[in-house]
Design a protein around this motif. Structure first.
Motif, PDB file in Angstrom:
ATOM      1  N   MET A 142      22.835  10.958 -94.364  1.00  0.00           N
ATOM      2  CA  MET A 142      23.760  11.304 -93.301  1.00  0.00           C
ATOM      3  C   MET A 142      23.252  12.580 -92.643  1.00  0.00           C
ATOM      4  SD  MET A 142      27.815  12.333 -93.597  1.00  0.00           S
ATOM      5  CE  MET A 142      27.623  13.125 -95.145  1.00  0.00           C
ATOM      6  N   SER A 143      23.208  12.553 -91.338  1.00  0.00           N
ATOM      7  CA  SER A 143      22.759  13.698 -90.566  1.00  0.00           C
ATOM      8  C   SER A 143      23.944  14.253 -89.774  1.00  0.00           C
ATOM      9  CB  SER A 143      21.639  13.264 -89.614  1.00  0.00           C
ATOM     10  OG  SER A 143      21.236  14.352 -88.835  1.00  0.00           O
ATOM     11  N   LEU A 144      24.143  15.548 -89.883  1.00  0.00           N
ATOM     12  CA  LEU A 144      25.255  16.186 -89.178  1.00  0.00           C
ATOM     13  C   LEU A 144      24.774  16.796 -87.874  1.00  0.00           C
ATOM     14  CD1 LEU A 144      27.032  18.024 -92.137  1.00  0.00           C
ATOM     15  CD2 LEU A 144      27.692  15.880 -91.084  1.00  0.00           C
ATOM     16  N   SER A 145      25.599  16.698 -86.862  1.00  0.00           N
ATOM     17  CA  SER A 145      25.289  17.309 -85.575  1.00  0.00           C
ATOM     18  C   SER A 145      25.388  18.827 -85.716  1.00  0.00           C
ATOM     19  CB  SER A 145      26.281  16.827 -84.513  1.00  0.00           C
ATOM     20  OG  SER A 145      27.570  17.379 -84.780  1.00  0.00           O
ATOM     21  N   PRO A 146      24.794  19.570 -84.784  1.00  0.00           N
ATOM     22  CA  PRO A 146      24.911  21.029 -84.837  1.00  0.00           C
ATOM     23  C   PRO A 146      26.371  21.496 -84.826  1.00  0.00           C
ATOM     24  CG  PRO A 146      23.174  20.402 -83.323  1.00  0.00           C
ATOM     25  CD  PRO A 146      23.858  19.135 -83.741  1.00  0.00           C
ATOM     26  N   THR A 147      27.213  20.807 -84.076  1.00  0.00           N
ATOM     27  CA  THR A 147      28.635  21.164 -84.035  1.00  0.00           C
ATOM     28  C   THR A 147      29.281  20.937 -85.396  1.00  0.00           C
ATOM     29  OG1 THR A 147      28.744  20.562 -81.700  1.00  0.00           O
ATOM     30  CG2 THR A 147      30.834  20.697 -82.890  1.00  0.00           C
ATOM     31  N   ALA A 148      28.959  19.806 -86.019  1.00  0.00           N
ATOM     32  CA  ALA A 148      29.514  19.492 -87.342  1.00  0.00           C
ATOM     33  C   ALA A 148      29.007  20.480 -88.381  1.00  0.00           C
ATOM     34  CB  ALA A 148      29.164  18.064 -87.736  1.00  0.00           C
ATOM     35  N   LEU A 149      27.738  20.853 -88.287  1.00  0.00           N
ATOM     36  CA  LEU A 149      27.181  21.841 -89.214  1.00  0.00           C
ATOM     37  C   LEU A 149      27.871  23.195 -89.065  1.00  0.00           C
ATOM     38  CD1 LEU A 149      23.349  21.087 -89.157  1.00  0.00           C
ATOM     39  CD2 LEU A 149      24.918  20.857 -91.094  1.00  0.00           C
ATOM     40  N   ALA A 150      28.150  23.577 -87.825  1.00  0.00           N
ATOM     41  CA  ALA A 150      28.841  24.841 -87.585  1.00  0.00           C
ATOM     42  C   ALA A 150      30.251  24.793 -88.162  1.00  0.00           C
ATOM     43  CB  ALA A 150      28.881  25.151 -86.089  1.00  0.00           C
ATOM     44  N   LEU A 151      30.934  23.676 -87.978  1.00  0.00           N
ATOM     45  CA  LEU A 151      32.282  23.524 -88.524  1.00  0.00           C
ATOM     46  C   LEU A 151      32.237  23.540 -90.049  1.00  0.00           C
ATOM     47  CD1 LEU A 151      35.288  23.072 -88.198  1.00  0.00           C
ATOM     48  CD2 LEU A 151      34.840  20.646 -87.894  1.00  0.00           C
ATOM     49  N   LEU A 152      31.279  22.854 -90.630  1.00  0.00           N
ATOM     50  CA  LEU A 152      31.136  22.851 -92.085  1.00  0.00           C
ATOM     51  C   LEU A 152      30.883  24.261 -92.604  1.00  0.00           C
ATOM     52  CD1 LEU A 152      30.971  21.330 -94.764  1.00  0.00           C
ATOM     53  CD2 LEU A 152      28.553  20.893 -94.261  1.00  0.00           C
ATOM     54  N   SER A 153      30.050  24.996 -91.913  1.00  0.00           N
ATOM     55  CA  SER A 153      29.774  26.379 -92.297  1.00  0.00           C
ATOM     56  C   SER A 153      31.041  27.226 -92.255  1.00  0.00           C
ATOM     57  CB  SER A 153      28.707  26.971 -91.372  1.00  0.00           C
ATOM     58  OG  SER A 153      28.455  28.313 -91.711  1.00  0.00           O
ATOM     59  N   GLN A 154      31.847  27.038 -91.216  1.00  0.00           N
ATOM     60  CA  GLN A 154      33.111  27.773 -91.105  1.00  0.00           C
ATOM     61  C   GLN A 154      34.069  27.391 -92.235  1.00  0.00           C
ATOM     62  OE1 GLN A 154      34.547  26.809 -87.209  1.00  0.00           O
ATOM     63  NE2 GLN A 154      33.125  28.191 -86.162  1.00  0.00           N
ATOM     64  N   LEU A 155      34.129  26.107 -92.537  1.00  0.00           N
ATOM     65  CA  LEU A 155      35.012  25.642 -93.611  1.00  0.00           C
ATOM     66  C   LEU A 155      34.583  26.210 -94.961  1.00  0.00           C
ATOM     67  CD1 LEU A 155      35.511  21.923 -92.554  1.00  0.00           C
ATOM     68  CD2 LEU A 155      37.264  23.700 -92.634  1.00  0.00           C
ATOM     69  N   LEU A 156      33.282  26.230 -95.209  1.00  0.00           N
ATOM     70  CA  LEU A 156      32.780  26.775 -96.468  1.00  0.00           C
ATOM     71  C   LEU A 156      33.052  28.273 -96.570  1.00  0.00           C
ATOM     72  CD1 LEU A 156      29.429  24.808 -96.791  1.00  0.00           C
ATOM     73  CD2 LEU A 156      31.507  24.501 -98.155  1.00  0.00           C
ATOM     74  N   ALA A 157      32.910  28.988 -95.467  1.00  0.00           N
ATOM     75  CA  ALA A 157      33.210  30.424 -95.471  1.00  0.00           C
ATOM     76  C   ALA A 157      34.696  30.654 -95.707  1.00  0.00           C
ATOM     77  CB  ALA A 157      32.769  31.053 -94.148  1.00  0.00           C
ATOM     78  N   GLN A 158      35.528  29.822 -95.093  1.00  0.00           N
ATOM     79  CA  GLN A 158      36.982  29.925 -95.284  1.00  0.00           C
ATOM     80  C   GLN A 158      37.332  29.639 -96.745  1.00  0.00           C
ATOM     81  OE1 GLN A 158      39.144  27.411 -92.564  1.00  0.00           O
ATOM     82  NE2 GLN A 158      41.084  27.697 -93.616  1.00  0.00           N
ATOM     83  N   GLU A 159      36.687  28.641 -97.310  1.00  0.00           N
ATOM     84  CA  GLU A 159      36.923  28.283 -98.704  1.00  0.00           C
ATOM     85  C   GLU A 159      36.501  29.423 -99.636  1.00  0.00           C
ATOM     86  OE1 GLU A 159      36.618  23.777-100.390  1.00  0.00           O
ATOM     87  OE2 GLU A 159      34.785  24.686 -99.710  1.00  0.00           O
ATOM     88  N   GLU A 160      35.364  30.024 -99.335  1.00  0.00           N
ATOM     89  CA  GLU A 160      34.876  31.140-100.153  1.00  0.00           C
ATOM     90  C   GLU A 160      35.864  32.310-100.128  1.00  0.00           C
ATOM     91  OE1 GLU A 160      30.884  33.875-100.758  1.00  0.00           O
ATOM     92  OE2 GLU A 160      31.172  32.846 -98.851  1.00  0.00           O
ATOM     93  N   ARG A 161      36.370  32.647 -98.947  1.00  0.00           N
ATOM     94  CA  ARG A 161      37.350  33.735 -98.838  1.00  0.00           C
ATOM     95  C   ARG A 161      38.619  33.398 -99.622  1.00  0.00           C
ATOM     96  NH1 ARG A 161      35.405  33.457 -93.565  1.00  0.00           N
ATOM     97  NH2 ARG A 161      37.259  32.317 -92.878  1.00  0.00           N
ATOM     98  N   ALA A 162      39.055  32.143 -99.540  1.00  0.00           N
ATOM     99  CA  ALA A 162      40.261  31.725-100.262  1.00  0.00           C
ATOM    100  C   ALA A 162      40.045  31.829-101.776  1.00  0.00           C
ATOM    101  CB  ALA A 162      40.654  30.308 -99.863  1.00  0.00           C
TER     102      ALA A 162
END
Length: 80
Positions: free
Chosen positions: A1-21
């Motif tokens: 599965m290949s993620l678009s740049p937009t999807a990768l950016a969203l995934l990165s944001q979600l992972l950062a949010q998860e890390e902070r939580a």
């Protein structure tokens, strides 16, 4: 599965949010431990509420990551 740049950016944001939580969750656990040792009932209750709020945030991140993966695989939200 290949993620678009937009999807990768969203995934990165979600992972950062998860890390902070998770960092907040660890801090609350430490506060709760201290409250338990001190027998501070109100502080314990407050910790439980905050842990529940953080858990909801983590569950939301997980749902969003699942939806992102499903959409990237061409699936609908219902299929996810």
């Amino acid at each position: 599965m290949s993620l678009s740049p937009t999807a990768l950016a969203l995934l990165s944001q979600l992972l950062a949010q998860e890390e902070r939580a998770l960092e907040r969750f660890l801090a609350v656990l430490e506060e709760e431990r201290r409250a338990l040792l001190a027998g501070e009932v109100e502080a314990i209750a407050s910790s439980v509420e905050r842990k529940n709020e953080i858990t909801e945030s983590l569950q939301n991140c997980s749902r969003q990551k699942l939806l992102l993966a499903a959409k990237s695989a061409g699936k609908t939200e219902q299929e996810a």
